[in-house]
Motif scaffolding. Structure first.
Motif, PDB file in Angstrom:
ATOM      1  N   GLY B 208       0.964  -1.234   0.092  1.00 29.42           N
ATOM      2  CA  GLY B 208       0.064  -0.116   0.100  1.00 29.42           C
ATOM      3  C   GLY B 208       0.861   1.357   0.115  1.00 29.42           C
ATOM      4  O   GLY B 208       0.544   1.955  -0.774  1.00 29.42           O
ATOM      5  N   VAL B 209       2.007   1.269   0.810  1.00 24.17           N
ATOM      6  CA  VAL B 209       2.891   2.136   0.822  1.00 24.17           C
ATOM      7  C   VAL B 209       3.475   2.548  -0.524  1.00 24.17           C
ATOM      8  O   VAL B 209       3.616   3.946  -0.986  1.00 24.17           O
ATOM      9  N   SER B 210       3.821   1.658  -0.899  1.00 22.54           N
ATOM     10  CA  SER B 210       4.524   1.475  -2.428  1.00 22.54           C
ATOM     11  C   SER B 210       3.662   2.086  -3.484  1.00 22.54           C
ATOM     12  O   SER B 210       3.864   3.087  -3.891  1.00 22.54           O
ATOM     13  N   ILE B 211       2.183   1.894  -3.437  1.00 23.67           N
ATOM     14  CA  ILE B 211       1.434   2.449  -4.253  1.00 23.67           C
ATOM     15  C   ILE B 211       1.345   3.812  -4.287  1.00 23.67           C
ATOM     16  O   ILE B 211       1.489   4.650  -5.329  1.00 23.67           O
ATOM     17  N   GLY B 212       1.485   4.140  -2.867  1.00 23.57           N
ATOM     18  CA  GLY B 212       1.427   5.749  -2.564  1.00 23.57           C
ATOM     19  C   GLY B 212       2.294   6.466  -3.140  1.00 23.57           C
ATOM     20  O   GLY B 212       2.286   7.634  -3.813  1.00 23.57           O
ATOM     21  N   PHE B 213       3.590   6.058  -2.955  1.00 22.81           N
ATOM     22  CA  PHE B 213       4.862   6.583  -3.590  1.00 22.81           C
ATOM     23  C   PHE B 213       4.838   6.553  -5.143  1.00 22.81           C
ATOM     24  O   PHE B 213       5.252   7.680  -5.760  1.00 22.81           O
ATOM     25  N   LEU B 214       4.523   5.387  -5.582  1.00 18.58           N
ATOM     26  CA  LEU B 214       4.383   5.207  -7.228  1.00 18.58           C
ATOM     27  C   LEU B 214       3.104   6.169  -7.758  1.00 18.58           C
ATOM     28  O   LEU B 214       3.600   6.715  -8.846  1.00 18.58           O
ATOM     29  N   ILE B 215       2.141   6.552  -7.327  1.00 15.81           N
ATOM     30  CA  ILE B 215       1.342   7.504  -7.758  1.00 15.81           C
ATOM     31  C   ILE B 215       1.969   8.925  -7.826  1.00 15.81           C
ATOM     32  O   ILE B 215       1.487   9.484  -8.861  1.00 15.81           O
ATOM     33  N   MET B 216       3.066   9.275  -6.969  1.00 18.59           N
ATOM     34  CA  MET B 216       3.616  10.330  -7.233  1.00 18.59           C
ATOM     35  C   MET B 216       4.773  10.378  -8.180  1.00 18.59           C
ATOM     36  O   MET B 216       5.026  11.218  -9.180  1.00 18.59           O
ATOM     37  N   THR B 217       5.584   9.364  -8.253  1.00 15.49           N
ATOM     38  CA  THR B 217       6.663   9.290  -8.813  1.00 15.49           C
ATOM     39  C   THR B 217       6.723   8.988 -10.438  1.00 15.49           C
ATOM     40  O   THR B 217       7.253   9.605 -11.184  1.00 15.49           O
ATOM     41  N   VAL B 218       5.657   7.673 -10.620  1.00 14.10           N
ATOM     42  CA  VAL B 218       5.468   7.529 -11.972  1.00 14.10           C
ATOM     43  C   VAL B 218       5.156   8.468 -12.930  1.00 14.10           C
ATOM     44  O   VAL B 218       5.555   8.684 -13.922  1.00 14.10           O
ATOM     45  N   PRO B 219       4.109   9.125 -12.503  1.00 11.28           N
ATOM     46  CA  PRO B 219       3.764  10.335 -13.437  1.00 11.28           C
ATOM     47  C   PRO B 219       4.370  11.346 -13.612  1.00 11.28           C
ATOM     48  O   PRO B 219       4.814  11.854 -14.673  1.00 11.28           O
ATOM     49  N   LEU B 220       5.257  11.753 -12.411  1.00 16.66           N
ATOM     50  CA  LEU B 220       6.190  12.724 -12.708  1.00 16.66           C
ATOM     51  C   LEU B 220       7.488  12.253 -13.851  1.00 16.66           C
ATOM     52  O   LEU B 220       7.935  13.023 -14.559  1.00 16.66           O
ATOM     53  N   GLY B 221       7.865  10.879 -13.777  1.00 14.22           N
ATOM     54  CA  GLY B 221       8.815  10.419 -14.654  1.00 14.22           C
ATOM     55  C   GLY B 221       8.327  10.470 -15.965  1.00 14.22           C
ATOM     56  O   GLY B 221       9.065  10.622 -17.086  1.00 14.22           O
ATOM     57  N   LEU B 222       6.940  10.073 -16.222  1.00  8.68           N
ATOM     58  CA  LEU B 222       6.591  10.099 -17.670  1.00  8.68           C
ATOM     59  C   LEU B 222       6.203  11.370 -18.142  1.00  8.68           C
ATOM     60  O   LEU B 222       6.765  11.442 -19.319  1.00  8.68           O
ATOM     61  N   LEU B 223       6.106  12.422 -17.136  1.00  9.63           N
ATOM     62  CA  LEU B 223       6.072  13.892 -17.575  1.00  9.63           C
ATOM     63  C   LEU B 223       7.395  14.175 -18.116  1.00  9.63           C
ATOM     64  O   LEU B 223       7.412  14.794 -19.193  1.00  9.63           O
ATOM     65  N   LEU B 224       8.522  13.952 -17.259  1.00  7.67           N
ATOM     66  CA  LEU B 224       9.762  14.146 -17.790  1.00  7.67           C
ATOM     67  C   LEU B 224      10.352  13.553 -19.025  1.00  7.67           C
ATOM     68  O   LEU B 224      10.835  14.249 -19.986  1.00  7.67           O
TER      69      LEU B 224
END
Lengths: 248, 235
Positions: B208-224
């Motif tokens: 659950g915690v990992s999902i929380g972090f991935l929600i922030m980091t993955v879209p940021l990575g895609l944006l970059l």
């Protein structure tokens, strides 16, 4: 044409790059309205001389006087002086992230605190004058070299400078674009702008210069009106240089 | 996996708090890093020394130590980081204004630490701007500050944006440490409560915690990635 009053005076100017003595005891006085063309082999110090006049290249000894005042040290005073001396570079150096119009208005708005609308109007008439008004909304990379260099001249003129420095303005251009830039420079010269032009364009030197200054190995070897210089150069160094470039 | 459903509120509020922490720290780090970069290229030697010292200290110190100094060092110096109780901001980010200072300490630790990396990313961006640009700006009479603001930094930003994104992603992940230095209710602290106080199974909670972090980091990575591709086309 000239005012008869010296605008730029260099007195025993010396400059070293490490052990290399690039300007050796250079003395030169340029009157208001005078067009001086500096020629010479590469590495002779002519670009350094040009860049020393607005202190883009600080000198090690001697004095440079512009409009009666010695060049100030780095800071606001120097920024003000530079705003009164236009400079055109070999590699154009237009601000890559700004449109042509923004390139021309940046100085007037930020340095001279002009109203943006007034600065834009004047910029457009300058762009009109150098023949690229239709490119005003484009970015530098979208223009040809000749157009970029004309935009750079407009950018320098927008500051209403007392003198213009040209550091090999056509050396980075394709041959067919040299003419359009030289035309703009020639018309400036006719209007009485004080100009120091470092160039390899002997044609421009012949018809637009009031005086030709020949430099070699960091020294001012010879200076004369163009007819005299090209017709009967006095120094061996100048004869040798001219024979090399004029035989082709 | 039922813990994800049963305690969804813990994960949701934890995510929200971690998100706020990351947002504020990213802003802080970008401001500190830009100031640091400007200092490091300034013509004034003492400013350059300060900038270099800042980067050297905080880029080379473990983040845990930085958190340690923020959470225990600042109070012993008598500071509750009250300067971060910024009136307008406190009404949006309610934790900023409360008496308990650990949210503010976490922002300080993350900003100061990440700022050192931001500084170097921006400085590399500044180095990528051709020297002719600054020279032309000087030639029309712009001062050092105007030159940076109108000519050099806008171009440096563009060159630095992808490395900066990586720095911010690293910071988001680093924010997990905050829960162990007094911050109550963020993702990592919430997870710790679920496992140790309520005895929930560790693996589902941490998924659950990992999902929380991935929600922030993955879209940021895609944006970059997108920014980088768009820039490649523009060239």
């Amino acid at each position: 044409m000239t005012t008869g009053e010296p605008l730029i005076v260099l007195e025993s100017v010396n400059k070293w790059f490490g052990p290399l003595h690039v300007l050796q005891d250079v003395n030169l006085s340029i009157d208001g309205g005078e067009v001086v063309v500096v020629i010479g082999p590469s590495g002779s110090g002519k670009s350094t001389l040009c860049r020393a006049i607005n202190r883009l290249e600080p000198i090690n000894s001697g004095t440079i006087i512009f409009d009666g005042q010695p060049l100030p040290a780095e800071g606001r005073g120097l920024a003000k002086l530079r705003s009164e001396v236009g400079m055109v570079f070999q590699s154009f150096n237009l601000f890559a992230h700004k449109t042509i119009l923004e390139n021309v208005t940046l100085g007037p708005i930020k340095v001279r605190k002009e109203k943006p609308a007034a600065a834009r109007d004047r910029a457009m008439s300058l762009l009109e004058r150098v023949g690229i008004a239709s490119q005003a909304r484009k970015y530098p990379a979208q223009l040809s070299g000749g157009q970029q260099q004309r935009a750079a001249i407009a950018r320098a003129l927008a500051m209403q400078p007392k003198a213009m420095l040209f550091d090999e303005p056509t050396s980075a251009l394709d041959p067919e674009m040299v003419g359009e830039v030289l035309d703009v420079m020639t018309s400036l010269a006719r209007e009485g702008m004080t100009m120091v032009v470092v160039t390899h364009e002997m044609g421009f030197a012949r018809h637009a210069a009031k005086r030709v200054v020949f430099m070699a190995d960091g020294q001012l070897v010879e200076q004369a009106p163009p007819d005299e210089f090209f017709g009967s150069p006095k120094s061996d160094r100048a004869k040798d240089f001219l024979s090399k470039i004029l035989t082709h | 996996m039922s813990v994800l459903v049963d305690h969804f509120d813990v994960f949701a509020s934890g995510f929200w708090l971690t998100f706020q922490l990351c947002l504020l720290s990213a802003v802080g780090a970008l401001i500190l890093g830009t100031l640091g970069a400007v200092m490091r290229i300034s013509p004034v030697p003492p400013l350059r020394w300060v900038g270099t010292a800042y980067v050297t200290v905080f880029r080379n110190c473990p983040l845990t130590i930085v958190f340690f100094f923020a959470a225990f060092g600042l109070p012993s110096l008598g500071s509750n980081a009250d300067f971060l109780k910024i009136p307008g901001l406190s009404s949006i980010f309610s934790r900023l204004g409360i008496d308990l200072p650990y949210f503010r300490f976490a922002i300080i630790a993350l900003s100061v630490y990440t700022g050192a990396f931001v500084c170097e990313a921006i400085r590399s961006g500044i180095n990528a701007v051709s020297p002719g640009q600054a020279e032309a700006a000087r030639a029309i009479g712009l001062t050092f500050t105007q030159n940076l603001r109108f000519v050099v930094l806008p171009q440096a930003w563009k060159a630095a944006i992808v490395p900066l994104g990586s720095v911010i992603i690293a910071m988001i992940k680093n924010s997990a440490l905050a829960g162990f230095f007094g911050l109550v209710g963020d993702l990592s602290n919430g997870a710790q409560n679920l496992t140790s106080a309520l005895g929930e199974p560790i693996i589902p909670v941490f998924i659950g915690v990992s999902i929380g972090f991935l929600i922030m980091t993955v879209p940021l990575g895609l944006l970059l990635d997108r920014i980088e591709r768009r820039r490649a086309v523009a060239r």
